[in-house]
Design a protein around this motif. Structure first.
Motif, PDB file in Angstrom:
ATOM      1  N   LEU A  85      62.552  51.279   8.980  1.00 25.45           N
ATOM      2  CA  LEU A  85      62.782  51.627  10.382  1.00 25.45           C
ATOM      3  C   LEU A  85      64.207  52.153  10.470  1.00 25.45           C
ATOM      4  N   GLU A  86      64.334  53.413  10.791  1.00 28.25           N
ATOM      5  CA  GLU A  86      65.668  54.008  10.856  1.00 28.25           C
ATOM      6  C   GLU A  86      65.718  55.038  11.967  1.00 28.25           C
ATOM      7  N   ALA A  87      66.888  55.148  12.572  1.00 28.09           N
ATOM      8  CA  ALA A  87      67.144  56.172  13.580  1.00 28.09           C
ATOM      9  C   ALA A  87      68.416  56.904  13.199  1.00 28.09           C
ATOM     10  N   ARG A  88      68.409  58.194  13.432  1.00 25.65           N
ATOM     11  CA  ARG A  88      69.626  58.993  13.275  1.00 25.65           C
ATOM     12  C   ARG A  88      69.852  59.729  14.583  1.00 25.65           C
ATOM     13  N   ILE A  89      71.079  59.637  15.043  1.00 28.34           N
ATOM     14  CA  ILE A  89      71.449  60.233  16.326  1.00 28.34           C
ATOM     15  C   ILE A  89      72.506  61.299  16.074  1.00 28.34           C
ATOM     16  N   GLU A  90      72.319  62.463  16.693  1.00 27.56           N
ATOM     17  CA  GLU A  90      73.306  63.544  16.641  1.00 27.56           C
ATOM     18  C   GLU A  90      73.463  64.085  18.054  1.00 27.56           C
ATOM     19  N   LEU A  91      74.481  63.609  18.717  1.00 31.09           N
ATOM     20  CA  LEU A  91      74.711  63.964  20.116  1.00 31.09           C
ATOM     21  C   LEU A  91      75.440  65.298  20.207  1.00 31.09           C
ATOM     22  N   ASN A  92      74.827  66.253  20.875  1.00 29.59           N
ATOM     23  CA  ASN A  92      75.431  67.562  21.104  1.00 29.59           C
ATOM     24  C   ASN A  92      75.939  67.565  22.545  1.00 29.59           C
ATOM     25  N   GLU A  93      77.201  67.176  22.709  1.00 25.58           N
ATOM     26  CA  GLU A  93      77.769  67.017  24.049  1.00 25.58           C
ATOM     27  C   GLU A  93      77.770  68.297  24.876  1.00 25.58           C
ATOM     28  N   PRO A  94      78.108  69.453  24.302  1.00 34.54           N
ATOM     29  CA  PRO A  94      78.081  70.673  25.127  1.00 34.54           C
ATOM     30  C   PRO A  94      76.701  70.981  25.716  1.00 34.54           C
ATOM     31  N   ARG A  95      75.644  70.689  24.979  1.00 37.14           N
ATOM     32  CA  ARG A  95      74.298  70.920  25.517  1.00 37.14           C
ATOM     33  C   ARG A  95      74.012  69.991  26.693  1.00 37.14           C
ATOM     34  N   LEU A  96      74.471  68.740  26.591  1.00 36.64           N
ATOM     35  CA  LEU A  96      74.268  67.805  27.700  1.00 36.64           C
ATOM     36  C   LEU A  96      75.074  68.216  28.926  1.00 36.64           C
ATOM     37  N   ILE A  97      76.320  68.586  28.700  1.00 35.62           N
ATOM     38  CA  ILE A  97      77.195  68.989  29.804  1.00 35.62           C
ATOM     39  C   ILE A  97      76.648  70.241  30.487  1.00 35.62           C
ATOM     40  N   ALA A  98      75.987  71.112  29.728  1.00 40.03           N
ATOM     41  CA  ALA A  98      75.391  72.311  30.324  1.00 40.03           C
ATOM     42  C   ALA A  98      74.298  71.946  31.329  1.00 40.03           C
ATOM     43  N   ILE A  99      73.595  70.862  31.073  1.00 36.48           N
ATOM     44  CA  ILE A  99      72.545  70.413  31.990  1.00 36.48           C
ATOM     45  C   ILE A  99      73.138  69.659  33.169  1.00 36.48           C
ATOM     46  N   ASP A 100      74.137  68.828  32.895  1.00 34.90           N
ATOM     47  CA  ASP A 100      74.746  68.026  33.966  1.00 34.90           C
ATOM     48  C   ASP A 100      76.236  67.848  33.698  1.00 34.90           C
ATOM     49  N   PRO A 101      77.064  68.677  34.320  1.00 38.68           N
ATOM     50  CA  PRO A 101      78.513  68.584  34.106  1.00 38.68           C
ATOM     51  C   PRO A 101      79.127  67.258  34.572  1.00 38.68           C
ATOM     52  N   LEU A 105      77.837  64.283  33.930  1.00 41.98           N
ATOM     53  CA  LEU A 105      77.348  63.219  33.053  1.00 41.98           C
ATOM     54  C   LEU A 105      78.495  62.450  32.405  1.00 41.98           C
ATOM     55  N   ASP A 106      78.386  61.130  32.393  1.00 45.25           N
ATOM     56  CA  ASP A 106      79.359  60.278  31.712  1.00 45.25           C
ATOM     57  C   ASP A 106      78.929  60.157  30.243  1.00 45.25           C
ATOM     58  N   VAL A 107      79.478  61.018  29.411  1.00 43.56           N
ATOM     59  CA  VAL A 107      79.079  61.102  28.007  1.00 43.56           C
ATOM     60  C   VAL A 107      79.410  59.821  27.251  1.00 43.56           C
ATOM     61  N   GLU A 108      80.481  59.138  27.625  1.00 41.51           N
ATOM     62  CA  GLU A 108      80.851  57.884  26.949  1.00 41.51           C
ATOM     63  C   GLU A 108      79.759  56.823  27.109  1.00 41.51           C
ATOM     64  N   ILE A 109      79.194  56.724  28.283  1.00 39.35           N
ATOM     65  CA  ILE A 109      78.118  55.754  28.504  1.00 39.35           C
ATOM     66  C   ILE A 109      76.894  56.140  27.677  1.00 39.35           C
ATOM     67  N   VAL A 110      76.552  57.424  27.692  1.00 38.53           N
ATOM     68  CA  VAL A 110      75.411  57.897  26.903  1.00 38.53           C
ATOM     69  C   VAL A 110      75.632  57.583  25.429  1.00 38.53           C
ATOM     70  N   ARG A 111      76.838  57.856  24.940  1.00 39.22           N
ATOM     71  CA  ARG A 111      77.153  57.593  23.535  1.00 39.22           C
ATOM     72  C   ARG A 111      76.974  56.105  23.212  1.00 39.22           C
ATOM     73  N   SER A 112      77.396  55.224  24.107  1.00 41.60           N
ATOM     74  CA  SER A 112      77.261  53.784  23.843  1.00 41.60           C
ATOM     75  C   SER A 112      75.797  53.358  23.848  1.00 41.60           C
ATOM     76  N   TYR A 113      74.989  53.910  24.755  1.00 44.88           N
ATOM     77  CA  TYR A 113      73.556  53.595  24.772  1.00 44.88           C
ATOM     78  C   TYR A 113      72.898  54.051  23.475  1.00 44.88           C
ATOM     79  N   LEU A 114      73.222  55.264  23.045  1.00 43.20           N
ATOM     80  CA  LEU A 114      72.622  55.810  21.825  1.00 43.20           C
ATOM     81  C   LEU A 114      73.036  55.033  20.584  1.00 43.20           C
TER      82      LEU A 114
END
Length: 165
Positions: A33-49, A51-60
């Protein structure tokens, strides 16, 4: 046989827009059981400027910990491996969601994770051959247009909506 799901961030759930940010792979037979996460912050910010990216990063960051199990992964991480997978992929209406679960067959689960990240998470890469062909391709396109433009669709361009008497 293995199961997988794609991890998504849905910045504004009411808009149903999302960015794929990771992959989960589970194989009960191999106790994997493994997960790999690669957060692309610019893509997220493009959808919602906003967005609190730090919170998202901690959840992920919690997802790979839960996959690994053990004391550092909290109460969910104490569940048996297969139950952890099912908990992670359970449908949610929150900012972190997963795709439906899909099944596949393979021998190398690490390679599956990499292929999933390439196919579903990482932005498409321009192939070097396409870049090298740009000049040649452009010349071919210009030639094609110069040869076909006078004949293709000209009847529509030359017809006026007003009849002249």
């Amino acid at each position: 046989m293995y199961d997988y799901a794609i991890v998504r961030v849905v910045p504004r759930v009411e808009r149903e827009e999302f960015v794929n940010v990771g992959a989960l792979v589970s194989c009960a037979k191999r106790r994997f059981l493994e997960a790999r996460i690669e957060l692309n912050e610019p893509r997220l910010i493009a959808i919602d400027p906003t967005l609190d990216v730090e919170i998202v990063r901690s959840y992920l960051a919690a997802i790979p910990l839960i996959c690994a199990g053990g004391e550092q992964s909290g109460p969910i991480g104490q569940l048996p491996q297969r139950e952890r997978f099912h908990w992670l992929v359970a449908p949610r209406s929150t900012i972190i969601q997963t795709s439906r679960v899909h099944t596949g067959f393979c021998k190398n689960l690490d390679a599956v994770l990499e292929r999933l990240l390439d196919a579903k998470v990482r932005p498409p890469q321009v192939k070097p051959s396409a870049v090298e062909m740009t000049d040649v391709g452009m010349k071919q396109a210009i030639h094609f247009l110069s040869v076909t433009a006078p004949t293709v669709g000209m009847e529509k361009l030359s017809t006026s909506p007003h009849k002249e008497d």
